[in-house]
Design an enzyme around this catalytic site. Structure first.
Site, PDB file in Angstrom:
ATOM      1  NE  ARG A  89     -32.027 -70.425  36.417  1.00 51.22           N
ATOM      2  CZ  ARG A  89     -30.748 -70.686  36.240  1.00 51.22           C
ATOM      3  NH1 ARG A  89     -29.907 -70.667  37.273  1.00 51.22           N
ATOM      4  NH2 ARG A  89     -30.260 -70.986  35.047  1.00 51.22           N
ATOM      5  CE1 TYR A 229     -38.120 -61.483  34.521  1.00 53.88           C
ATOM      6  CE2 TYR A 229     -36.970 -63.573  34.449  1.00 53.88           C
ATOM      7  CZ  TYR A 229     -37.617 -62.546  33.805  1.00 53.88           C
ATOM      8  OH  TYR A 229     -37.773 -62.574  32.437  1.00 53.88           O
ATOM      9  CE  LYS A 238     -35.062 -73.848  35.953  1.00 53.28           C
ATOM     10  NZ  LYS A 238     -34.821 -74.936  35.016  1.00 53.28           N
ATOM     11  CG  HIS A 258     -32.247 -78.411  33.978  1.00 49.94           C
ATOM     12  ND1 HIS A 258     -31.225 -77.596  33.569  1.00 49.94           N
ATOM     13  CD2 HIS A 258     -33.379 -77.709  33.755  1.00 49.94           C
ATOM     14  CE1 HIS A 258     -31.708 -76.449  33.120  1.00 49.94           C
ATOM     15  NE2 HIS A 258     -33.022 -76.498  33.215  1.00 49.94           N
ATOM     16  CB  SER A 280     -30.789 -72.200  31.505  1.00 50.50           C
ATOM     17  OG  SER A 280     -30.832 -72.792  32.776  1.00 50.50           O
ATOM     18  CB  CYS A 282     -29.059 -75.475  25.569  1.00 48.68           C
ATOM     19  SG  CYS A 282     -27.592 -74.693  26.240  1.00 48.68           S
ATOM     20  CE  LYS A 284     -34.333 -78.122  30.026  1.00 48.26           C
ATOM     21  NZ  LYS A 284     -33.225 -77.135  30.229  1.00 48.26           N
ATOM     22  CG  ASP A 305     -37.016 -76.313  32.814  1.00 46.11           C
ATOM     23  OD1 ASP A 305     -35.924 -76.286  32.212  1.00 46.11           O
ATOM     24  OD2 ASP A 305     -37.204 -75.733  33.891  1.00 46.11           O
ATOM     25  CB  ALA A 404     -38.114 -61.579  27.351  1.00 44.18           C
ATOM     26  NE  ARG A 405     -36.788 -67.381  31.016  1.00 49.68           N
ATOM     27  CZ  ARG A 405     -36.289 -68.591  31.278  1.00 49.68           C
ATOM     28  NH1 ARG A 405     -37.034 -69.664  31.138  1.00 49.68           N
ATOM     29  NH2 ARG A 405     -35.043 -68.725  31.653  1.00 49.68           N
ATOM     30  CG  PHE A 531     -34.527 -75.061  15.214  1.00 48.65           C
ATOM     31  CD1 PHE A 531     -34.768 -74.673  16.528  1.00 48.65           C
ATOM     32  CD2 PHE A 531     -33.611 -74.325  14.464  1.00 48.65           C
ATOM     33  CE1 PHE A 531     -34.127 -73.560  17.081  1.00 48.65           C
ATOM     34  CE2 PHE A 531     -32.958 -73.219  15.011  1.00 48.65           C
ATOM     35  CZ  PHE A 531     -33.235 -72.848  16.313  1.00 48.65           C
ATOM     36  N   GLY A 532     -36.182 -78.777  13.791  1.00 48.29           N
ATOM     37  CA  GLY A 532     -36.861 -79.980  13.277  1.00 48.29           C
ATOM     38  C   GLY A 532     -35.887 -81.038  12.781  1.00 48.29           C
ATOM     39  CG  ASN A 534     -32.065 -80.770  16.868  1.00 46.86           C
ATOM     40  OD1 ASN A 534     -31.058 -80.721  16.162  1.00 46.86           O
ATOM     41  ND2 ASN A 534     -32.402 -79.801  17.702  1.00 46.86           N
TER      42      ASN A 534
HETATM   43  C1  OXD Z   1     -33.817 -72.115  33.489  1.00 51.13           C
HETATM   44  C2  OXD Z   1     -35.277 -72.109  33.277  1.00 51.13           C
HETATM   45  O1  OXD Z   1     -33.241 -71.070  33.839  1.00 51.13           O
HETATM   46  O2  OXD Z   1     -35.786 -73.141  32.846  1.00 51.13           O
HETATM   47  O3  OXD Z   1     -33.204 -73.177  33.309  1.00 51.13           O
HETATM   48  O4  OXD Z   1     -35.930 -71.100  33.567  1.00 51.13           O
HETATM   49 MN    MN Z   2     -34.463 -74.845  32.906  1.00 55.54          MN
END
Ligand code: OXD
Ligand code: MN
Length: 626
Positions: A89, A229, A238, A258, A280, A282, A284, A305, A404-405, A531-532, A534
């Site tokens: 972004r 992208y 978003k 968010h 972003s 962190c 989620k 998200d 990368a996604r 992770f688990g 949490n």
């Molecule tokens: C972000 C996403 O950038 O969810 O927050 O892609």
């Molecule tokens: Mn996001």
């Protein structure tokens, strides 16, 4: 599927835009108006069918945009490698073109809407020459839900179309709802890379020099130019579901946030739903899909998200996930961190900017597959990086781009809650705010009440990540994890949160919590296993909702009383460290923070409600007397 060429449509009634599958005049007129500006060679009305998806993917394979991944490992899945200048972004080139600068507020880039439209119209003019204009009707949220909203995206990117197909309810059925409502958010997107007659295309067309992601909140419009992208280009995410929807929500008494949404079921207990806001990258997606480390507890995913929340007639706050897929960060996703995500990636995936094992490598078993950092301890060899170049383990650059996604249908996650598409939404009992903070912020703090929780949300800060272009690891204030996503003045946004607190009885409001998984020790190692684990914090939150866990009063808020957070099974030394460092408030260091917090609230401008400064004064007093 209905595609017409410019020549064909020129000979028809211009308002029908060829074989349009709708008779809605508002839709037809809008598409026609933009067809005239964009001047595509053809118009394709997307129906959202599997045949259409397959055809577009095949066309992209032929064009070199997509590489088909080994179907034995990931059936019906593809890899795209973007232009290296188009990987995240772009907050600097993202604008909230509200009527006045003050309406956009100090945290947004503002442009005068008339001037910005004029400039962009020049860029959009002829921008689709040599390309197809895809008309993408879509619904954010379950089709027909009273919380859902509709949009139409015009785009010249088939990559965007297939991603929108996964991420939204896209196609003919969304169009039917739009016809019935006569209302939709108008989204216009072009890669800004027209082709002259006979000019060869590139694998990832874009136009970074002229990139501009513009939002017009009053008219509910999004104009995006120059990027293909993620959040710049998949306009349902978003741009619509956060920036424009936050404005709709302000005007109409609901919330667009968010946040992930998860369902948690205690052993033999009643399922509760929790929403959690994190910036972003962190964790989620990992949290929404976690496998609890504590026996008997079950976590299911509703969303990873974005949450749209509205009060029901019963006074409860209900949430839907407006998205239909996950657009998750691949690097770091592993069997250890998120086994459910890996299981979701069985097939029907789009991978973007990950590394891959070369096609047809002689005798090489895992040919044509994807890889990213942490997926396995040892990288496969040979390996091509996200630039498509040979990569060696001793390279000083990662094989997959840090942003990368993967794009994958949400329904494929084994942990998806059966009710994730319930049009009514799920009732939210608690909301968490979390940032990535190496110091100071405790593991979990319960707000004293709604107003105090709004204060905690407003002073959230986090280290920046690769999800947005720019420096990584710099601490910035990120109120409610919405800094890049608020469609209006942050002061008004905070006032809206305070108003939401008056919308129902205090007992029916979700309880608010502040969390931080990212504290580090003096060797810079994370202290909390995350992770688990949490789930231990989630358990304490649920027990606070049920009224069964003890809390202790501190100047910051309510922290778990000694032994009330379940640390069973964690080794004694770490347990002690957690208790001593993560579950305490250090009044001295927080007193030092006060001037910085004051400056932060002041920088949010003169629309920040007075009550926030009162909260800061109370915190200061509590710290002084602690
Ligand atoms: C972000 C996403 O950038 O969810 O927050 O892609
Ligand atoms: Mn996001």
């Amino acid at each position: 599927m209905a595609t017409t060429t410019a020549q064909e449509s020129d000979t028809e009634d211009p308002i029908t835009t060829g074989a349009a599958p709708t008779s809605s005049r508002v839709v037809l007129e809008w598409v026609e108006q933009w067809r005239n500006i964009l001047q595509p060679d053809a118009v394709h009305w997307c129906d959202g069918s599997p045949q259409e998806y397959d055809q577009l993917c095949n066309e992209m394979v032929a064009a070199g945009t997509f590489l088909r991944i080994n179907p034995d490992n990931h059936p019906n899945s593809f890899l795209a490698l973007s232009d290296p200048r188009d990987v995240a972004r772009v907050e600097e080139q993202t604008f909230i073109a509200a009527a006045t600068r003050e309406d956009a507020g100090p945290t947004n880039n503002w442009r005068d809407p008339t001037e910005l439209k004029e400039k962009l119209l020049a860029d959009f003019s002829g921008a689709m020459k040599g390309r197809t204009l895809y008309v993408v009707p879509f619904c954010m949220g379950p089709l027909g839900s009273h919380i859902s909203q509709y949009g139409i995206q015009l785009t010249d990117s088939p990559y965007v179309v297939v991603n929108m197909d996964i991420m939204t309810r896209m196609g003919q059925s969304a169009l039917k709802h739009i016809e019935a409502k006569g209302q939709f958010v108008r989204c216009v997107h072009s890669l800004g890379y027209p082709l002259a007659a006979g000019e060869a295309d590139v694998a990832w067309p874009c136009n970074p020099d002229k990139r501009c992601i513009a939002h017009f909140p009053e008219t509910r419009e999004i104009w995006s130019f120059g990027s293909g992208y993620g959040g710049n280009a998949l306009l349902g995410k978003k741009c619509f579901a956060l920036r424009i929807a936050s404005v709709m929500a302000r005007d109409d008494g609901w919330m667009a946030e968010h946040m992930l949404i998860l369902g948690v079921t205690p052993p033999n207990g009643e399922k509760k739903y929790i929403a959690a806001a994190f910036p972003s990258q962190c964790g989620k997606t990992n949290m929404a899909m976690m496998v609890p480390s504590i026996p008997g507890w079950k976590v299911e995913t509703v969303g990873d998200d974005i949450a749209w929340m509205r009060f029901g007639d019963d006074g409860q706050l209900y949430a839907i996930n407006p998205e239909a897929g996950f657009f998750g960060v691949a690097p770091g996703t592993s069997d250890k961190t998120n086994p459910n995500a890996l299981k979701a990636l069985v097939g029907n995936c789009i991978f973007t900017n990950v590394a891959h094992t070369p096609p047809n490598a002689n005798g090489f078993v895992g040919a044509d597959d994807v890889w990213w950092e942490d997926l396995s301890e040892t990288p496969p060899s040979p390996l091509m990086d996200w630039h498509g170049q040979n990569w060696q383990p001793d390279s000083d650059r990662p094989a997959a781009h840090p942003n990368a996604r993967f794009t994958v249908p949400a329904a494929q996650a084994p942990c998806i809650a059966p009710e994730w598409e319930d049009p009514k939404g799920v009732p939210i009992s608690a909301i968490m705010f979390g940032g990535r903070r190496a110091d100071a912020v405790p593991l979990v703090t319960e707000a004293r009440d709604w107003e105090h929780g709004v204060f905690l949300g407003a002073i959230m800060s986090s280290e920046t990540t690769a999800a947005a272009a720019g420096a990584v690891g710099k601490i910035r204030f990120d109120p409610f994890a919405m800094l890049p996503f608020m469609g209006y003045n942050v002061g008004d946004y905070i006032a809206h949160w305070l108003e939401i607190g008056n919308s129902t009885s205090p007992e029916q409001l979700p309880k608010l919590f502040w969390v931080n998984w990212f504290r580090r020790d003096s060797d810079n190692h994370f202290i909390w296993p995350g992770f688990g684990d949490n789930a231990r914090v989630v358990k304490w939150v649920v027990e606070r909702i049920q009224g069964t866990a003890e809390a202790m009063d501190t100047p910051l808020g309510l922290l778990p009383a000694p032994d009330s957070l379940d640390l069973s099974g964690i080794d004694a030394e770490l347990r002690e460290q957690i208790q001593a460092e993560l579950l305490t408030c250090d009044p001295d260091s927080w007193s030092e923070e006060i001037p910085r917090l004051k400056q932060h609230l002041e920088q949010l401008g003169n629309r920040v409600p007075r009550k926030l400064f009162d909260q800061l004064d109370s915190l200061k007093r509590r710290l002084e007397t602690a």
